[in-house]
Motif scaffolding. Structure first.
Motif, short mmCIF file in Angstrom:
data_model
loop_
_atom_site.label_atom_id
_atom_site.label_comp_id
_atom_site.label_asym_id
_atom_site.label_seq_id
_atom_site.Cartn_x
_atom_site.Cartn_y
_atom_site.Cartn_z
N GLU A 120 -14.39 -3.11 -132.44
CA GLU A 120 -13.04 -2.67 -132.13
C GLU A 120 -13.03 -1.68 -130.97
O GLU A 120 -11.98 -1.41 -130.40
N LEU A 121 -14.18 -1.11 -130.64
CA LEU A 121 -14.23 -0.09 -129.61
C LEU A 121 -14.04 -0.72 -128.24
O LEU A 121 -14.62 -1.77 -127.95
N PRO A 122 -13.27 -0.09 -127.37
CA PRO A 122 -13.03 -0.67 -126.05
C PRO A 122 -14.29 -0.65 -125.19
O PRO A 122 -15.03 0.34 -125.17
N ALA A 123 -14.53 -1.74 -124.48
CA ALA A 123 -15.70 -1.83 -123.61
C ALA A 123 -15.67 -0.79 -122.51
O ALA A 123 -16.72 -0.35 -122.03
N GLY A 124 -14.48 -0.35 -122.12
CA GLY A 124 -14.33 0.60 -121.03
C GLY A 124 -14.95 1.96 -121.27
O GLY A 124 -15.12 2.74 -120.32
N ILE A 125 -15.32 2.27 -122.51
CA ILE A 125 -15.94 3.58 -122.76
C ILE A 125 -17.39 3.59 -122.28
O ILE A 125 -17.97 4.65 -122.13
N GLY A 126 -17.97 2.42 -122.05
CA GLY A 126 -19.33 2.33 -121.54
C GLY A 126 -20.37 2.22 -122.64
O GLY A 126 -20.13 2.55 -123.79
N LYS A 127 -21.53 1.74 -122.24
CA LYS A 127 -22.62 1.52 -123.19
C LYS A 127 -23.16 2.82 -123.78
O LYS A 127 -23.49 2.89 -124.95
N VAL A 128 -23.27 3.86 -122.95
CA VAL A 128 -23.82 5.12 -123.43
C VAL A 128 -22.93 5.72 -124.51
O VAL A 128 -23.40 6.13 -125.57
N ALA A 129 -21.62 5.74 -124.26
CA ALA A 129 -20.69 6.29 -125.26
C ALA A 129 -20.65 5.40 -126.50
O ALA A 129 -20.64 5.91 -127.62
N THR A 130 -20.67 4.09 -126.30
CA THR A 130 -20.67 3.17 -127.44
C THR A 130 -21.90 3.40 -128.30
O THR A 130 -21.81 3.46 -129.53
N ARG A 131 -23.05 3.57 -127.66
CA ARG A 131 -24.29 3.81 -128.38
C ARG A 131 -24.22 5.14 -129.12
O ARG A 131 -24.59 5.23 -130.29
N ALA A 132 -23.73 6.18 -128.46
CA ALA A 132 -23.63 7.50 -129.10
C ALA A 132 -22.72 7.46 -130.32
O ALA A 132 -23.03 8.04 -131.37
N LEU A 133 -21.60 6.75 -130.20
CA LEU A 133 -20.68 6.62 -131.34
C LEU A 133 -21.34 5.84 -132.47
O LEU A 133 -21.23 6.22 -133.64
N ALA A 134 -22.05 4.76 -132.12
CA ALA A 134 -22.72 3.96 -133.15
C ALA A 134 -23.80 4.76 -133.86
O ALA A 134 -23.93 4.69 -135.09
#
Length: 178
Positions: A120-134
């Motif tokens: 559900e997370l927007p791709a625009g936040i970037g891989k680094v932010a996505t990884r940190a959130l995960a």
């Protein structure tokens, strides 16, 4: 120059981290196993596999090996000497080295594939932010909505742009940050 708040932010990014003080030293552990600490004098100590410890000692002129019972168990150096990007890698390596195998394998899976096709997370936040959130266990918009802006910004890898994109995405869904 890397600071103690940066070390804390990095260490606290990983799952199941506890922080406590021992005689003026801030200690970070995972399930009771210390993986990082910083002394009141500003010396960072990281528990690392021998090869990684030797590489870290070679990278910093004032670094030293941590030795226990004649074996290298990590490295120490003035925190101000350690490059911030390298610190992230070293702390992650230390955490994985001391975490239980199954917990470390979960982090490896996140790092290898930080986004899921059904995310559900927007791709625009970037891989680094996505990884940190995960890594922090935040993989759905409902979980993000339960956080404050400050809590999200406290995660290493999540910056103002990512928070703004997440807030906009939540608003589109009729939700908001806490």
């Amino acid at each position: 120059m890397t600071t103690q708040p940066q070390l804390r932010k990095t260490a606290m990014t990983f799952p199941e981290v506890d922080e406590h003080s021992e005689e003026g030293t801030e200690v970070f552990s995972v399930r009771g196993e210390e993986f990082a600490s910083i002394t009141k004098e500003g010396i960072v100590r990281l528990r690392l596999p021998s090869a990684e410890a030797e590489d870290a000692v070679a990278a910093y002129p004032r670094a030293e090996r941590l030795v226990h019972a004649g074996s290298t168990v990590g490295f120490q150096a003035p925190l101000a000497d350690v490059d911030g990007q390298h610190l992230w890698s070293l702390v992650m390596t230390a955490w994985k080295h001391r975490a239980p195998e199954q917990l470390a394998a979960g982090l490896d899976a996140i790092v290898a594939s930080p986004t899921r096709p059904d995310s559900e997370l927007p791709a625009g936040i970037g891989k680094v932010a996505t990884r940190a959130l995960a890594v922090a266990g935040l993989t759905t918009l409902d979980q993000i909505a339960a956080c404050t802006k400050a809590e999200l910004l406290a995660l290493h890898g999540v910056g103002p742009k990512a928070v703004r994109i997440l807030a906009d995405t939540l608003a589109d869904q009729g939700m908001s940050l806490r």
